[in-house]
Scaffold this active site. Sequence first.
Site, PDB file in Angstrom:
ATOM      1  N   TYR A   1     -16.835  16.262 -16.012  1.00  0.00           N
ATOM      2  CA  TYR A   1     -17.258  14.862 -16.015  1.00  0.00           C
ATOM      3  C   TYR A   1     -18.287  14.622 -14.915  1.00  0.00           C
ATOM      4  O   TYR A   1     -18.157  15.111 -13.785  1.00  0.00           O
ATOM      5  CB  TYR A   1     -16.032  13.967 -15.831  1.00  0.00           C
ATOM      6  CG  TYR A   1     -16.347  12.530 -15.509  1.00  0.00           C
ATOM      7  CD1 TYR A   1     -17.141  11.765 -16.351  1.00  0.00           C
ATOM      8  CD2 TYR A   1     -15.853  11.941 -14.349  1.00  0.00           C
ATOM      9  CE1 TYR A   1     -17.441  10.445 -16.048  1.00  0.00           C
ATOM     10  CE2 TYR A   1     -16.138  10.616 -14.043  1.00  0.00           C
ATOM     11  CZ  TYR A   1     -16.939   9.878 -14.897  1.00  0.00           C
ATOM     12  OH  TYR A   1     -17.236   8.578 -14.584  1.00  0.00           O
TER      13      TYR A   1
ATOM     14  N   ARG B   1       0.840  -1.199   0.000  1.00  0.00           N
ATOM     15  CA  ARG B   1       0.000   0.000   0.000  1.00  0.00           C
ATOM     16  C   ARG B   1       0.874   1.247   0.000  1.00  0.00           C
ATOM     17  O   ARG B   1       0.567   2.249  -0.656  1.00  0.00           O
ATOM     18  CB  ARG B   1      -0.933   0.010   1.221  1.00  0.00           C
ATOM     19  CG  ARG B   1      -1.650   1.345   1.411  1.00  0.00           C
ATOM     20  CD  ARG B   1      -2.713   1.283   2.478  1.00  0.00           C
ATOM     21  NE  ARG B   1      -2.254   0.718   3.723  1.00  0.00           N
ATOM     22  CZ  ARG B   1      -1.536   1.381   4.640  1.00  0.00           C
ATOM     23  NH1 ARG B   1      -1.161   2.626   4.432  1.00  0.00           N
ATOM     24  NH2 ARG B   1      -1.184   0.779   5.764  1.00  0.00           N
TER      25      ARG B   1
ATOM     26  N   ASP C   1      -7.800  17.981 -15.230  1.00  0.00           N
ATOM     27  CA  ASP C   1      -8.071  16.639 -15.737  1.00  0.00           C
ATOM     28  C   ASP C   1      -7.620  16.584 -17.195  1.00  0.00           C
ATOM     29  O   ASP C   1      -8.199  17.230 -18.063  1.00  0.00           O
ATOM     30  CB  ASP C   1      -9.567  16.340 -15.620  1.00  0.00           C
ATOM     31  CG  ASP C   1      -9.905  14.887 -15.966  1.00  0.00           C
ATOM     32  OD1 ASP C   1      -9.172  14.277 -16.762  1.00  0.00           O
ATOM     33  OD2 ASP C   1     -10.913  14.378 -15.447  1.00  0.00           O
TER      34      ASP C   1
ATOM     35  N   LYS D   1      -8.741   5.277 -19.735  1.00  0.00           N
ATOM     36  CA  LYS D   1      -9.099   5.738 -21.067  1.00  0.00           C
ATOM     37  C   LYS D   1      -7.900   5.642 -22.019  1.00  0.00           C
ATOM     38  O   LYS D   1      -7.390   4.562 -22.272  1.00  0.00           O
ATOM     39  CB  LYS D   1      -9.655   7.154 -20.993  1.00  0.00           C
ATOM     40  CG  LYS D   1     -10.700   7.372 -19.890  1.00  0.00           C
ATOM     41  CD  LYS D   1     -11.894   6.454 -20.003  1.00  0.00           C
ATOM     42  CE  LYS D   1     -13.079   6.882 -19.127  1.00  0.00           C
ATOM     43  NZ  LYS D   1     -12.835   6.908 -17.680  1.00  0.00           N
TER      44      LYS D   1
END
Length: 390
Positions: free
Chosen positions: A110, A58, A182, A207
């Site tokens: 978005y 982690r 973004d 994406k």
Amino acid sequence: MTPSHSNDNREAQDFGTKLIHFGKEIDAATGASSVPIYQASTFHHFDLERPPVHDYSRSGNPTREALEQYIAVLEGGTNGFAFASGMAAISTAFLLLSAGDHVIVTEDVYGGTYRLLTTVLNRLQIESTFVDMTDFDRIVAARRPNTKAVFLETPSNPTLKITDIARVAAWAKEHELITMLDNTFMTPYHQRPIELGIDLVVHSATKFLGGHSDVLAGLIVTADEALGRRVKQLQNGLGTVLGTQESWLLIRGMKTLQVRMAESERSAAKLAAWLQAHPAVERVYYPGLEDHPGRDIHERQSRGYGAVVSFDAGSGERAKRLLGRVRIPLVAVSLGAVESILSYPAMMSHAAMPPHVRLERGITDGLVRYSVGLEAIDDLIADLAQALAE
């Protein structure tokens, strides 16, 4: 003596070269041509007084760290961070803010970002104001005494509006505001916001960066070490890290980013021009079109127009009929893959927005978003022609 494979001239190299030679492309221990997948949750301490570089996945994993260095090199930032999804990355970026802080946000952002701000972060007393960032005066007018950040999305999703990145970043610095952008649609191949003054860049790496519809991932890159340390603290504390298998898949997908983006963009430009001339299409949104209102600004800050084309079919009924008739693209949530993907924002990416909010932002019931893949453009056009026919 162990042979080295160093590349001290990386900064001067072309982007396409950096995609292949990013600093961790060869395993230092074995010479393997692929980053190893360290499928381990924890790491042995040989000496408690001298702990290893990695102790728990982690907090840090060699495979994930190779990916994080990779995106930092491509974006021109100091630190990269990999997350379990694009929304995990966006959520982490907003958690740099505290209760009582205010953020200015691109209005047609978005839908997942809108949902996070209006249904989750508002409960934590993080306030947001959505503005049309094509109008700089509106951004200035939205600043409050408690404003701490500006979140940009350019081109915006799904109406592809353009914000002047350098102008907003310079203004934000004057007022000591953190700027976040973004960069999912453009990727660092087309647009590098840090070079224009942005403090933090975020990606839905699911994406274009992944590019194959087979991995869910998010990335953050910071412009300086101080901000990087703050993001690292959040990444480790929240635990929303990307797994090792997904990190490896993303590294593999990113190596072909340039050739995929270049080919998809060529097809997108042809598709946008064809759609603009079609009598059944009311409006086309694509920054490469000559009549796009933000084209001049976009050309100053980006090296290309991208592979996403949105268009209005005139009504929800006609849009749904189109979606039911197409034969080549996936009708699906997401974008940026080798296969073309046709989405319906009103019921998919922006379903979280109330109808009146969507309409105020130009996201009509007739709007569809076409992410152009690698199929032959003539086939894509022929498919759309039969789907749009009365």
